[in-house]
Design an enzyme around this catalytic site. Structure first.
Site, PDB file in Angstrom:
ATOM      1  N   HIS A   1       0.669  -1.130   0.209  1.00 44.54           N
ATOM      2  CA  HIS A   1       0.127  -0.107  -0.296  1.00 44.54           C
ATOM      3  C   HIS A   1       1.129   1.154   0.235  1.00 44.54           C
ATOM      4  O   HIS A   1       1.980   1.487   0.770  1.00 44.54           O
ATOM      5  CB  HIS A   1      -0.789   0.569   1.284  1.00 44.54           C
ATOM      6  CG  HIS A   1      -1.383  -1.142   1.128  1.00 44.54           C
ATOM      7  ND1 HIS A   1      -2.993  -1.252   0.958  1.00 44.54           N
ATOM      8  CD2 HIS A   1      -1.705  -2.566   1.356  1.00 44.54           C
ATOM      9  CE1 HIS A   1      -3.493  -2.138   0.889  1.00 44.54           C
ATOM     10  NE2 HIS A   1      -2.923  -3.493   1.617  1.00 44.54           N
TER      11      HIS A   1
ATOM     12  N   HIS B   1      -9.685  -9.940  -0.894  1.00 48.67           N
ATOM     13  CA  HIS B   1      -9.215 -10.056   0.219  1.00 48.67           C
ATOM     14  C   HIS B   1      -9.998 -11.135   0.739  1.00 48.67           C
ATOM     15  O   HIS B   1     -11.239 -10.751   1.546  1.00 48.67           O
ATOM     16  CB  HIS B   1      -9.288  -8.475   0.776  1.00 48.67           C
ATOM     17  CG  HIS B   1      -9.291  -8.294   1.894  1.00 48.67           C
ATOM     18  ND1 HIS B   1      -8.127  -7.532   3.124  1.00 48.67           N
ATOM     19  CD2 HIS B   1      -9.889  -9.235   2.954  1.00 48.67           C
ATOM     20  CE1 HIS B   1      -9.038  -7.206   4.187  1.00 48.67           C
ATOM     21  NE2 HIS B   1      -9.140  -8.140   4.124  1.00 48.67           N
TER      22      HIS B   1
ATOM     23  N   ASP C   1       2.184  -7.187   2.306  1.00 45.03           N
ATOM     24  CA  ASP C   1       1.225  -6.210   3.057  1.00 45.03           C
ATOM     25  C   ASP C   1       1.384  -4.614   3.639  1.00 45.03           C
ATOM     26  O   ASP C   1       0.841  -5.070   4.677  1.00 45.03           O
ATOM     27  CB  ASP C   1      -0.253  -6.935   3.452  1.00 45.03           C
ATOM     28  CG  ASP C   1      -1.624  -6.344   3.915  1.00 45.03           C
ATOM     29  OD1 ASP C   1      -1.312  -5.106   3.223  1.00 45.03           O
ATOM     30  OD2 ASP C   1      -1.834  -5.950   4.625  1.00 45.03           O
TER      31      ASP C   1
HETATM   32  O1  DOR Z   1      -4.328  -4.393   7.741  1.00 44.15           O
HETATM   33  C1  DOR Z   1      -4.939  -4.396   6.635  1.00 44.15           C
HETATM   34  N1  DOR Z   1      -4.282  -3.125   6.550  1.00 44.15           N
HETATM   35  N2  DOR Z   1      -5.497  -5.794   5.736  1.00 44.15           N
HETATM   36  C2  DOR Z   1      -5.512  -4.217   4.355  1.00 44.15           C
HETATM   37  O2  DOR Z   1      -6.186  -5.542   4.557  1.00 44.15           O
HETATM   38  C3  DOR Z   1      -5.953  -3.122   4.015  1.00 44.15           C
HETATM   39  C4  DOR Z   1      -4.306  -1.679   5.094  1.00 44.15           C
HETATM   40  C5  DOR Z   1      -4.255  -0.485   5.196  1.00 44.15           C
HETATM   41  O3  DOR Z   1      -4.588  -0.701   3.708  1.00 44.15           O
HETATM   42  O4  DOR Z   1      -4.313  -0.742   5.554  1.00 44.15           O
END
Ligand code: DOR
Length: 433
Positions: free
Chosen positions: A61, A179, A305
């Site tokens: 991200h 997801h 992630d």
């Molecule tokens: O813990 C998470 N954070 N899981 C996700 O699928 C999204 C992610 C986020 O964008 O912060």
């Protein structure tokens, strides 16, 4: 003409291991030999190191556009390069989400501008990640997108997911990343439903929420001939389901994160939101099953992630803090320290999951990632010093956020140099931009 001589290391790729220097000329591997001659080349010392294909992260991200206070494509790219990654797939849950060709092109351009790592944006499955109308898969695929995902949320409607499989099945290499947490079963939940959620008095997210969605999507992939990629798998039964479906010929791949391979719900016992993540950290039995799946190849990829959140957000009470953990700068070291050194998996298995298998899943072999270190191949390389011991310090990370679950951990092994597109973007552990 620009050239680099990577000297003194052991080359390790999917064809095996050998002692060799690597000469890189104009972006390509020119020679792999016990001693290369390279007048005028920049020398990179790889004594005692492994010289591997650059690592490939299927799941990061980068927060741009919309949450640049948490991360940008540039800061995330720097974290990636320092972690040994030469390519990352950027998730689509930005603000606004990446659901158009223009949005995807913009993120890619920011990645090129930063010049530290190949940034390949995923695109959403549904417009606005709202779970209703499908994106224009054909246009996005023509623009180079291979992984489609509403990550952050599941695509809850089975009929929408079926239609997404039908639309992407004919597109060469397109894959749906799910997801896998049944939205209605995890609504209002903050951590694994179990002892620790009970003790903290917080609503949990049951492992069965993952099982329900994975089972449904495997059925839909079988029905449609579409390809499924299970994102950040966390539960033992997911490994079983994927193993069985694959044996039946369903086109499915799966990833796990370093945190789900090394931490359990017990990490949340003190109520520290650093350990809050979706899907949540689970039981020791789940962790053991994920490790077994990695060892036997059921688990294809280790993906971080990487989910930056600013300190103020992670300082809220557990129930109000956002889920997510940093991962790019620690993934390799955590895998080497906690999985390879104790013999949970061997080094080739770990590198397969960190480089060549994820490169295949995201269609990045064509872009020169996860390929053998051999003459004529694009020079995307990670030079790993397996002996470097270091202690994770959140404040020293290149990411704009600090939410690492490994702060204070002593780890062994680190990327010493990263070569991306023939350019040394990290040298001696220092980013060059
Ligand atoms: O813990 C998470 N954070 N899981 C996700 O699928 C999204 C992610 C986020 O964008 O912060």
């Amino acid at each position: 003409m620009s050239s680099l001589a990577v000297r003194g290391g052991t080359v390790i790729d999917e064809t095996g291991a050998r002692r060799a220097d690597v000469l890189v000329v104009d972006g390509l591997v020119a020679e792999v030999a016990p001693a290369v001659s390279a007048e005028g080349a920049r020398e990179l010392d790889a004594t005692g190191c492994w010289v591997c294909p650059g690592l490939v992260d299927l799941h990061v991200h980068l927060r741009q556009p919309g949450a640049e206070h948490a991360e940008t494509v540039a800061t995330g790219s720097r974290a990636a390069a320092l972690g040994g990654f030469t390519a990352v797939v950027a998730m689509a849950n930005t603000l606004p989400p990446l659901d158009t060709v223009a949005a995807v092109r913009q993120v890619r351009a920011w990645g090129r501008e930063a010049g530290l790592c190949d940034v390949h944006p995923a695109a959403a499955i549904t417009v606005g990640r709202a779970g209703e109308r499908l994106v224009d898969f054909a246009a996005l695929h023509a623009a180079g997108v291979r992984l489609f995902t509403d990550d952050g949320d599941e695509v809850a409607d089975a009929a929408v997911m079926r239609a997404a499989f039908e639309a992407t099945a004919p597109l060469d290499g397109a894959v749906l990343g799910q997801h896998s947490e049944c939205a209605t079963l995890v609504a209002g939940g903050h951590l694994h439903e179990g002892d620790v959620s009970d003790a903290l008095g917080l609503r949990g997210r049951p492992a069965e929420a993952e099982e329900v969605t994975v089972a449904r999507d495997l059925a839909l992939a079988r029905l449609t001939g579409g390809r499924l990629h299970v994102l950040h798998a966390s539960a033992a039964r997911t490994v079983d389901l994927v193993r069985r479906a694959r044996a039946e010929g369903v086109a499915v791949t799966m990833e796990v994160t370093p945190q789900h391979l090394t931490l359990t719900q017990q990490a949340c016992a003190g109520g520290d939101p650093t350990f809050k993540v979706n899907p949540p950290l689970r039981d020791a039995a789940d962790l053991a099953a994920l490790r077994a799946g990695l060892a036997d190849g059921t688990v294809d990829a280790i993906a971080t992630d990487h989910a930056p959140h600013p300190p103020a957000a992670k300082a809220r009470p557990f129930a109000d803090a956002p889920p997510g953990m940093l991962g790019l700068e620690t993934a390799l070291a955590v895998v080497l320290t906690d999985l390879v050194a104790p013999g949970v998996v061997d080094l080739p298995t770990a590198l397969r999951a960190l480089s060549w298998r994820p490169a295949r899943i995201a269609g990045l072999r064509a872009a020169g990632h996860g390929r053998p270190v051999a003459p004529g191949e694009p020079a995307n390389l990670c030079v790993v010093d397996p002996g470097e011991a270091w202690v994770v310090d959140g404040a020293a990370l290149a990411s704009r956020s600090r939410n690492t679950p490994f702060a204070g951990r002593r780890l062994e092994g680190r990327a010493r140099h990263t070569v991306q597109g023939g350019e040394a973007v990290v040298v001696g552990g220092e980013a060059q931009r």
